[in-house]
Design a protein around this motif. Structure first.
Motif, PDB file in Angstrom:
ATOM      1  N   GLN A 277      -7.346  11.234 -14.093  1.00  0.00           N
ATOM      2  CA  GLN A 277      -8.178  10.297 -14.845  1.00  0.00           C
ATOM      3  C   GLN A 277      -9.556  10.138 -14.208  1.00  0.00           C
ATOM      4  O   GLN A 277     -10.581  10.114 -14.900  1.00  0.00           O
ATOM      5  N   ILE A 278      -9.579  10.040 -12.883  1.00  0.00           N
ATOM      6  CA  ILE A 278     -10.855   9.891 -12.177  1.00  0.00           C
ATOM      7  C   ILE A 278     -11.693  11.155 -12.320  1.00  0.00           C
ATOM      8  O   ILE A 278     -12.913  11.087 -12.548  1.00  0.00           O
ATOM      9  N   ASN A 279     -11.051  12.319 -12.209  1.00  0.00           N
ATOM     10  CA  ASN A 279     -11.767  13.586 -12.395  1.00  0.00           C
ATOM     11  C   ASN A 279     -12.320  13.729 -13.806  1.00  0.00           C
ATOM     12  O   ASN A 279     -13.316  14.430 -14.026  1.00  0.00           O
ATOM     13  N   ASP A 280     -11.673  13.075 -14.762  1.00  0.00           N
ATOM     14  CA  ASP A 280     -12.147  13.108 -16.152  1.00  0.00           C
ATOM     15  C   ASP A 280     -13.272  12.114 -16.405  1.00  0.00           C
ATOM     16  O   ASP A 280     -13.752  11.999 -17.546  1.00  0.00           O
ATOM     17  N   GLY A 281     -13.673  11.396 -15.369  1.00  0.00           N
ATOM     18  CA  GLY A 281     -14.842  10.526 -15.495  1.00  0.00           C
ATOM     19  C   GLY A 281     -14.567   9.042 -15.551  1.00  0.00           C
ATOM     20  O   GLY A 281     -15.505   8.239 -15.655  1.00  0.00           O
ATOM     21  N   LYS A 282     -13.305   8.639 -15.452  1.00  0.00           N
ATOM     22  CA  LYS A 282     -13.005   7.213 -15.489  1.00  0.00           C
ATOM     23  C   LYS A 282     -13.366   6.557 -14.166  1.00  0.00           C
ATOM     24  O   LYS A 282     -13.275   7.178 -13.101  1.00  0.00           O
ATOM     25  N   ASP A 283     -13.766   5.298 -14.235  1.00  0.00           N
ATOM     26  CA  ASP A 283     -14.128   4.554 -13.033  1.00  0.00           C
ATOM     27  C   ASP A 283     -12.883   4.322 -12.170  1.00  0.00           C
ATOM     28  O   ASP A 283     -11.857   3.841 -12.680  1.00  0.00           O
ATOM     29  N   PRO A 284     -12.950   4.663 -10.872  1.00  0.00           N
ATOM     30  CA  PRO A 284     -11.768   4.518 -10.003  1.00  0.00           C
ATOM     31  C   PRO A 284     -11.202   3.098  -9.975  1.00  0.00           C
ATOM     32  O   PRO A 284      -9.974   2.919  -9.914  1.00  0.00           O
ATOM     33  N   ARG A 285     -12.067   2.089 -10.014  1.00  0.00           N
ATOM     34  CA  ARG A 285     -11.574   0.693  -9.999  1.00  0.00           C
ATOM     35  C   ARG A 285     -10.798   0.387 -11.279  1.00  0.00           C
ATOM     36  O   ARG A 285      -9.775  -0.305 -11.241  1.00  0.00           O
ATOM     37  N   GLU A 286     -11.281   0.893 -12.416  1.00  0.00           N
ATOM     38  CA  GLU A 286     -10.580   0.657 -13.677  1.00  0.00           C
ATOM     39  C   GLU A 286      -9.227   1.365 -13.693  1.00  0.00           C
ATOM     40  O   GLU A 286      -8.234   0.823 -14.190  1.00  0.00           O
ATOM     41  N   VAL A 287      -9.187   2.578 -13.154  1.00  0.00           N
ATOM     42  CA  VAL A 287      -7.928   3.322 -13.073  1.00  0.00           C
ATOM     43  C   VAL A 287      -6.938   2.578 -12.176  1.00  0.00           C
ATOM     44  O   VAL A 287      -5.753   2.449 -12.509  1.00  0.00           O
ATOM     45  N   ALA A 288      -7.432   2.074 -11.050  1.00  0.00           N
ATOM     46  CA  ALA A 288      -6.573   1.330 -10.122  1.00  0.00           C
ATOM     47  C   ALA A 288      -6.070   0.035 -10.752  1.00  0.00           C
ATOM     48  O   ALA A 288      -4.886  -0.315 -10.615  1.00  0.00           O
ATOM     49  N   ARG A 289      -6.947  -0.674 -11.463  1.00  0.00           N
ATOM     50  CA  ARG A 289      -6.539  -1.931 -12.095  1.00  0.00           C
ATOM     51  C   ARG A 289      -5.491  -1.676 -13.169  1.00  0.00           C
ATOM     52  O   ARG A 289      -4.526  -2.460 -13.316  1.00  0.00           O
ATOM     53  N   ALA A 290      -5.632  -0.580 -13.915  1.00  0.00           N
ATOM     54  CA  ALA A 290      -4.637  -0.250 -14.939  1.00  0.00           C
ATOM     55  C   ALA A 290      -3.279   0.018 -14.298  1.00  0.00           C
ATOM     56  O   ALA A 290      -2.237  -0.396 -14.831  1.00  0.00           O
ATOM     57  N   TRP A 291      -3.277   0.705 -13.135  1.00  0.00           N
ATOM     58  CA  TRP A 291      -2.005   0.961 -12.446  1.00  0.00           C
ATOM     59  C   TRP A 291      -1.371  -0.360 -12.023  1.00  0.00           C
ATOM     60  O   TRP A 291      -0.153  -0.549 -12.171  1.00  0.00           O
ATOM     61  N   ILE A 292      -2.167  -1.265 -11.502  1.00  0.00           N
ATOM     62  CA  ILE A 292      -1.650  -2.579 -11.085  1.00  0.00           C
ATOM     63  C   ILE A 292      -1.030  -3.308 -12.268  1.00  0.00           C
ATOM     64  O   ILE A 292       0.082  -3.837 -12.190  1.00  0.00           O
ATOM     65  N   ASP A 293      -1.753  -3.318 -13.400  1.00  0.00           N
ATOM     66  CA  ASP A 293      -1.270  -4.027 -14.589  1.00  0.00           C
ATOM     67  C   ASP A 293       0.025  -3.424 -15.121  1.00  0.00           C
ATOM     68  O   ASP A 293       0.887  -4.145 -15.649  1.00  0.00           O
ATOM     69  N   ASN A 294       0.172  -2.106 -14.972  1.00  0.00           N
ATOM     70  CA  ASN A 294       1.346  -1.423 -15.517  1.00  0.00           C
ATOM     71  C   ASN A 294       2.519  -1.346 -14.537  1.00  0.00           C
ATOM     72  O   ASN A 294       3.588  -0.831 -14.892  1.00  0.00           O
ATOM     73  N   ASN A 295       2.315  -1.846 -13.329  1.00  0.00           N
ATOM     74  CA  ASN A 295       3.367  -1.753 -12.300  1.00  0.00           C
ATOM     75  C   ASN A 295       3.525  -3.088 -11.567  1.00  0.00           C
ATOM     76  O   ASN A 295       3.614  -3.126 -10.345  1.00  0.00           O
ATOM     77  N   GLN A 296       3.605  -4.163 -12.342  1.00  0.00           N
ATOM     78  CA  GLN A 296       3.645  -5.493 -11.742  1.00  0.00           C
ATOM     79  C   GLN A 296       4.885  -5.715 -10.879  1.00  0.00           C
ATOM     80  O   GLN A 296       4.814  -6.385  -9.840  1.00  0.00           O
ATOM     81  N   ASP A 297       6.020  -5.164 -11.272  1.00  0.00           N
ATOM     82  CA  ASP A 297       7.227  -5.326 -10.452  1.00  0.00           C
ATOM     83  C   ASP A 297       7.028  -4.686  -9.082  1.00  0.00           C
ATOM     84  O   ASP A 297       7.397  -5.272  -8.047  1.00  0.00           O
ATOM     85  N   LYS A 298       6.453  -3.486  -9.068  1.00  0.00           N
ATOM     86  CA  LYS A 298       6.188  -2.789  -7.814  1.00  0.00           C
ATOM     87  C   LYS A 298       5.170  -3.558  -6.984  1.00  0.00           C
ATOM     88  O   LYS A 298       5.323  -3.708  -5.767  1.00  0.00           O
ATOM     89  N   VAL A 299       4.131  -4.052  -7.635  1.00  0.00           N
ATOM     90  CA  VAL A 299       3.088  -4.822  -6.945  1.00  0.00           C
ATOM     91  C   VAL A 299       3.682  -6.082  -6.332  1.00  0.00           C
ATOM     92  O   VAL A 299       3.416  -6.415  -5.167  1.00  0.00           O
ATOM     93  N   ASN A 300       4.491  -6.809  -7.097  1.00  0.00           N
ATOM     94  CA  ASN A 300       5.087  -8.030  -6.579  1.00  0.00           C
ATOM     95  C   ASN A 300       5.997  -7.758  -5.385  1.00  0.00           C
ATOM     96  O   ASN A 300       6.074  -8.560  -4.446  1.00  0.00           O
ATOM     97  N   GLU A 301       6.685  -6.622  -5.431  1.00  0.00           N
ATOM     98  CA  GLU A 301       7.543  -6.245  -4.303  1.00  0.00           C
ATOM     99  C   GLU A 301       6.709  -6.034  -3.039  1.00  0.00           C
ATOM    100  O   GLU A 301       7.074  -6.494  -1.960  1.00  0.00           O
ATOM    101  N   MET A 302       5.575  -5.359  -3.179  1.00  0.00           N
ATOM    102  CA  MET A 302       4.720  -5.116  -2.021  1.00  0.00           C
ATOM    103  C   MET A 302       4.076  -6.397  -1.523  1.00  0.00           C
ATOM    104  O   MET A 302       3.839  -6.565  -0.322  1.00  0.00           O
ATOM    105  N   LEU A 303       3.796  -7.311  -2.452  1.00  0.00           N
ATOM    106  CA  LEU A 303       3.192  -8.587  -2.080  1.00  0.00           C
ATOM    107  C   LEU A 303       4.225  -9.604  -1.584  1.00  0.00           C
ATOM    108  O   LEU A 303       3.855 -10.700  -1.153  1.00  0.00           O
ATOM    109  N   GLY A 304       5.493  -9.258  -1.672  1.00  0.00           N
ATOM    110  CA  GLY A 304       6.537 -10.158  -1.195  1.00  0.00           C
ATOM    111  C   GLY A 304       6.795 -11.328  -2.112  1.00  0.00           C
ATOM    112  O   GLY A 304       7.258 -12.385  -1.669  1.00  0.00           O
ATOM    113  N   LYS A 305       6.524 -11.145  -3.397  1.00  0.00           N
ATOM    114  CA  LYS A 305       6.726 -12.255  -4.355  1.00  0.00           C
ATOM    115  C   LYS A 305       8.131 -12.206  -4.937  1.00  0.00           C
ATOM    116  O   LYS A 305       8.744 -11.173  -5.040  1.00  0.00           O
TER     117      LYS A 305
END
Length: 305
Positions: A277-305
């Motif tokens: 996605q980044i190589n195709d021209g998407k902004d790295p921050r937007e790509v990262a934010r989309a991953w966070i939004d789509n992987n909330q269970d994984k994110v919460n696990e890493m955050l200890g929630k």
């Protein structure tokens, strides 16, 4: 006489009241009704604003997605985050000196062994980001009868007697030349840039031809094409784990951030998809934010929630 007795009783009463007040104050001061002490791994939001976390960022596509995800999550937690672009040697030096706090893309145990032997005393191996950082010689999966480097012996003509690689002086180039000699293969190593090598591979794969070239994961080549890394019985190339490193003082500097990174992990396939996605021209921050939004269970696990 009665007057003096009254005065004496009043003085005694005032003295007893004073003792009671002191005792109550002492109890509160020792935790009777005083606020509980803050857990060591948490920092008040106003303190986090005064903490700047510096990431070392190497010029590798694999470094960008995990760095951007960690950056956004730490900023959400209230920290100030700084990214410092540098080559690997500078990143490891910075980690050892405390100038850099975090590096998300350390290839261990072999590829970065020399850096860890030199600087590892002051660096903490904090987490395994993903365990399958493969590298070696690759072919398309439609090529049959070749299941390891040893199987290439006597079948070099299938690939036009060539293996396409990257620039001279690169570690994989040096290793590949040693492999050709050791395995006794009648192959010509064709050096090029990464983009040049991939352009040649794309041409051959587009025509469904056998082609042999260098590959490593994570990389978008494994998203764009069906490839397999050829097992190397003599272990010239070894599968690496990709680790998160922090400097030794980071846990004390930012305990909550350290606790988060201690639980960090991400699938290599997700890294590769984000690289595309980044190589195709998407902004790295937007790509990262989309991953966070789509992987909330994984994110919460890493955050200890």
């Amino acid at each position: 006489m009665h007057k003096w007795i009254k005065l004496g009783l009043t003085a005694v009463l005032m003295f007893l009241l004073a003792l009671t007040g002191c005792a109550t104050g002492t109890d509160q001061g020792q935790g009777g009704e005083a606020p509980a002490e803050q857990p060591a791994e948490q920092q008040p939001a106003d303190e986090k604003k005064d903490v700047t976390i510096t990431f070392g960022v190497t010029p590798w596509t694999s470094t960008v997605p995990p760095t951007q995800i960690a950056r956004l999550l730490l900023e959400d937690m209230g920290y100030t985050v700084k990214l410092q672009d540098a080559d690997a040697g500078v990143v490891y030096t910075g980690l050892s000196k405390g100038d850099i706090d975090v590096f998300m893309d350390s290839w261990l145990p072999d590829m970065h062994r020399n850096y860890m032997e030199k600087y590892g005393e002051n660096i903490e191996d904090t987490a395994v980001s993903y365990p399958n950082g493969e590298l070696g010689w690759v072919i398309p999966t439609y090529v049959e009868g070749i299941n390891s480097v040893e199987d290439l012996k006597g079948k070099e003509d299938l690939f036009g007697g060539k293996i396409y690689g990257i620039e001279e002086g690169a570690g994989m180039t040096i290793t590949s030349r040693e492999m050709i000699k050791t395995y006794g293969l009648n192959l010509q190593y064709v050096p090029s840039s990464e983009s040049g090598m991939l352009a040649q591979a794309k041409r051959e794969i587009g025509q469904n031809n056998p082609v042999l070239f260098l590959g490593w994961r994570p990389h978008p080549m494994f998203v764009n094409w069906d490839l397999k890394v050829l097992p190397d019985p003599k272990k010239f190339f070894k599968t690496s784990e990709v680790h998160v490193l922090t400097n030794k003082g980071f846990k004390e500097k930012a305990p909550e951030a350290h606790a988060f990174l201690k639980k960090w992990s991400i699938p290599v396939e997700d890294i590769e998809a984000m690289i595309v996605q980044i190589n195709d021209g998407k902004d790295p921050r937007e790509v990262a934010r989309a991953w966070i939004d789509n992987n909330q269970d994984k994110v919460n696990e890493m955050l200890g929630k």
